[in-house]
Design a protein around this motif. Structure first.
Motif, mmCIF file in Angstrom:
data_model
loop_
_atom_site.group_PDB
_atom_site.id
_atom_site.type_symbol
_atom_site.label_atom_id
_atom_site.label_comp_id
_atom_site.label_asym_id
_atom_site.label_seq_id
_atom_site.Cartn_x
_atom_site.Cartn_y
_atom_site.Cartn_z
ATOM 1 N N GLU A 183 0.838 -1.185 0.000
ATOM 2 C CA GLU A 183 0.000 0.000 0.000
ATOM 3 C C GLU A 183 0.876 1.239 0.000
ATOM 4 O OE1 GLU A 183 -2.576 0.279 3.364
ATOM 5 O OE2 GLU A 183 -1.038 -0.257 4.812
ATOM 6 N N TYR A 184 0.264 2.352 -0.351
ATOM 7 C CA TYR A 184 1.017 3.555 -0.643
ATOM 8 C C TYR A 184 0.434 4.755 0.094
ATOM 9 C CZ TYR A 184 1.887 0.414 -4.554
ATOM 10 O OH TYR A 184 2.180 -0.690 -5.308
ATOM 11 N N ARG A 185 1.331 5.583 0.614
ATOM 12 C CA ARG A 185 0.896 6.863 1.140
ATOM 13 C C ARG A 185 1.044 7.884 0.016
ATOM 14 N NH1 ARG A 185 3.562 10.735 5.635
ATOM 15 N NH2 ARG A 185 1.846 12.240 5.763
ATOM 16 N N GLY A 242 -3.274 10.048 2.704
ATOM 17 C CA GLY A 242 -3.117 8.940 3.623
ATOM 18 C C GLY A 242 -2.698 7.684 2.880
ATOM 19 N N TRP A 243 -2.872 6.538 3.543
ATOM 20 C CA TRP A 243 -2.473 5.250 2.959
ATOM 21 C C TRP A 243 -3.597 4.698 2.101
ATOM 22 C CZ3 TRP A 243 2.397 3.466 3.170
ATOM 23 C CH2 TRP A 243 3.248 4.003 4.137
ATOM 24 N N VAL A 280 3.971 9.712 -4.686
ATOM 25 C CA VAL A 280 4.135 8.624 -3.721
ATOM 26 C C VAL A 280 5.016 9.134 -2.582
ATOM 27 C CG1 VAL A 280 4.996 6.298 -3.339
ATOM 28 C CG2 VAL A 280 3.876 6.860 -5.499
ATOM 29 N N LEU A 281 4.415 9.244 -1.402
ATOM 30 C CA LEU A 281 5.150 9.725 -0.224
ATOM 31 C C LEU A 281 5.859 8.596 0.508
ATOM 32 C CD1 LEU A 281 2.446 12.161 1.222
ATOM 33 C CD2 LEU A 281 4.350 12.724 -0.284
ATOM 34 N N ASP A 282 5.264 7.390 0.473
ATOM 35 C CA ASP A 282 5.855 6.259 1.194
ATOM 36 C C ASP A 282 5.188 4.974 0.723
ATOM 37 O OD1 ASP A 282 7.450 4.870 2.919
ATOM 38 O OD2 ASP A 282 6.615 5.715 4.764
ATOM 39 N N LYS A 283 5.789 3.843 1.058
ATOM 40 C CA LYS A 283 5.234 2.531 0.720
ATOM 41 C C LYS A 283 5.352 1.612 1.921
ATOM 42 C CE LYS A 283 6.361 2.315 -4.242
ATOM 43 N NZ LYS A 283 7.022 1.488 -5.288
ATOM 44 N N ARG A 284 4.437 0.660 2.011
ATOM 45 C CA ARG A 284 4.550 -0.418 2.981
ATOM 46 C C ARG A 284 3.777 -1.603 2.425
ATOM 47 N NH1 ARG A 284 0.805 2.310 7.755
ATOM 48 N NH2 ARG A 284 -1.224 1.920 6.789
ATOM 49 N N GLY A 285 4.105 -2.815 2.871
ATOM 50 C CA GLY A 285 3.434 -3.964 2.266
ATOM 51 C C GLY A 285 3.477 -5.190 3.142
ATOM 52 N N GLY A 286 2.955 -6.290 2.572
ATOM 53 C CA GLY A 286 2.905 -7.559 3.288
ATOM 54 C C GLY A 286 1.494 -7.932 3.657
ATOM 55 N N ASP A 287 1.048 -9.131 3.290
ATOM 56 C CA ASP A 287 -0.333 -9.531 3.554
ATOM 57 C C ASP A 287 -0.449 -10.690 4.531
ATOM 58 O OD1 ASP A 287 0.647 -11.570 2.024
ATOM 59 O OD2 ASP A 287 -0.958 -11.549 0.526
#
Length: 435
Positions: A183-185, A242-243, A280-287
């Motif tokens: 997901e992306y901020r 936001g995200w 794109v300000l930031d990224k995070r991931g993993g499900d």
């Protein structure tokens, strides 16, 4: 309460004029200070200069805290006024719909905000005062936001429906599989285009969007340009969205962001509301989602008209003594427990997520060792004893993916409906700008 124009009319010179003394009138006139004035008429209400000034101050403080460069005052003032107009329209709808926020609800909301910031109410009040905001002003702003939220819930959220088949289709799609891994901020800038715009207006908006893009490529601050130029609802937050999951974004952004690095900005894309740029300000991931579960059984005794609180407590104590003396927990649960969902199963609740239980039950269950019978304890349902039969960590990834898919589809539909509805109420309203 609606602002009445008569409230702002003050006969300051009446006494002097009645005296017929020109010198006195002149002297009084020299001491008159400018009164509050109307800056916009919005259907049946008005926006005052004092409201605009207060919101401008708050926006400046937000920008300063973010460390961004302050945009030109005139451009920022236009953005703030447009936000106030949109809020005012929604508040008028809320008033006509009979939406009210009680003091109890407002107090609870204030307490929640303070708690989220790890503050007491007194500390929260002090923090507001340091920012030049009184507790009363903060309460009024929160009340407005709660009314607006309920207006949107009634007008928008109830129209957003997602079927099980849509969720399955989404999970089976390449986009769905990829969306759940990251997901992306994001932040956005919207250069608006009216639905009735002619080709010249569209070309002008496109030029503005391309100029904005070039400025960003040359190092301009995205947040500052969002505040000064964007017509998006989050403009005053520097465009921060936001995200978001990729699937929550309309095409082609849903595929573009997957290929972008943090800090990159898309070229302007034509959409129904206008030309949009995304950063794109930031990224995070993993499900992968692991959930703690507890296998527990209990016996519940409820106070009633024929059995007092004290009698219920004594009964649960006697049942605990009988279990400790060797009687079957399951048999006693079947005969005495007043929880219809578990009594026939010998009190067995099976594997449960602790977060799904009331705090009183969850706390006892969390702190007692497996295989040990609890002391009698009380919850809103009555008196209990419980026994933990086991603990485990469960891979809840599939359930998590389904919930994420549902949320993503709902959010995407909600955003589309919201933007269309905000444009509609703005277009249908009588708006007169007085500055």
């Amino acid at each position: 309460m609606k602002t009445k124009l008569s409230d702002f009319v003050r006969p300051l010179l009446l006494g002097a004029l009645l005296l017929g003394n020109a010198s006195i009138a002149t002297s009084v006139s020299a001491e008159v200070r400018p009164l509050d004035r109307i800056v916009a008429i919005v259907d049946n209400d008005v926006i005052m200069q004092s409201q605009l000034d207060q919101r401008m101050q708050e926006v400046r403080q937000t920008i300063e805290k973010r460390g961004a460069q302050m945009p030109p005052t005139e451009e920022m003032e236009q953005q703030v006024l447009e936000r106030l107009i949109t809020e005012n329209l929604q508040l008028q709808i809320g008033e006509r719909s009979g939406i009210r926020i009680s003091d109890e609800e407002l107090n609870q909301a204030m307490g929640t905000i303070a708690q989220r910031n790890n503050m007491s109410l007194d500390q929260f009040r002090a923090a507001l005062e340091r920012d030049g905001l009184s507790l009363e002003t903060a309460r009024e702003q929160i009340r407005r936001e709660m009314v607006i939220s309920r207006v949107r819930q009634r007008r928008i959220a109830e129209r957003v429906q997602v079927s099980n088949q849509e969720v399955k289709n989404f999970l089976a799609s390449d986009l769905g599989k990829l969306q759940l891994s990251e997901e992306y901020r994001l932040a956005n800038i919207l250069i608006p285009v009216s639905e009735s715009a002619d080709s010249a207006a569209i070309r002008a908006a496109e030029r503005t969007a391309m100029e904005t893009y070039q400025q960003l490529q040359n190092g301009a601050d995205f947040g500052q340009l969002a505040v000064s130029r964007s017509a998006s609802e989050n403009a005053l937050e520097g465009g921060d969205m936001g995200w978001r999951k990729a699937a929550q974004l309309p095409p082609p952004f849903d595929s573009q962001v997957r290929e972008m690095s943090v800090g990159e900005v898309t070229q302007p894309v034509r959409t129904p509301p206008g030309f949009i740029l995304l950063k794109v300000l930031d990224k995070r991931g993993g499900d992968t989602q692991v959930r703690d579960e507890v296998h527990v059984r209990h016996i519940l005794i409820k106070p009633s008209q024929i059995r007092s609180e004290e009698e219920s407590r004594r009964l649960i104590e006697r049942l605990r003594d009988r279990i400790l003396a060797g009687e079957s927990f399951a048999d006693l649960a079947k005969n005495f427990s007043e929880d219809p969902g578990s009594a026939l199963n010998g009190g067995d609740l099976n594997w449960v997520d602790p977060n799904s239980l009331v705090p009183e039950f969850r706390d006892v269950m969390t702190n007692i060792p497996s295989g040990q019978l609890s002391e009698p304890f009380k919850t809103p349902y009555g008196w209990h004893i419980l026994e933990v039969l086991g603990r485990r960590a469960t891979d809840a990834s599939e359930e998590f993916r389904e919930q994420q898919a549902l949320n993503a589809l709902r959010n995407r539909k909600y955003e589309e409906e919201l933007q269309a509805w905000l444009r509609q109420i703005r277009d249908e309203a009588y708006i007169e700008i007085k500055i």
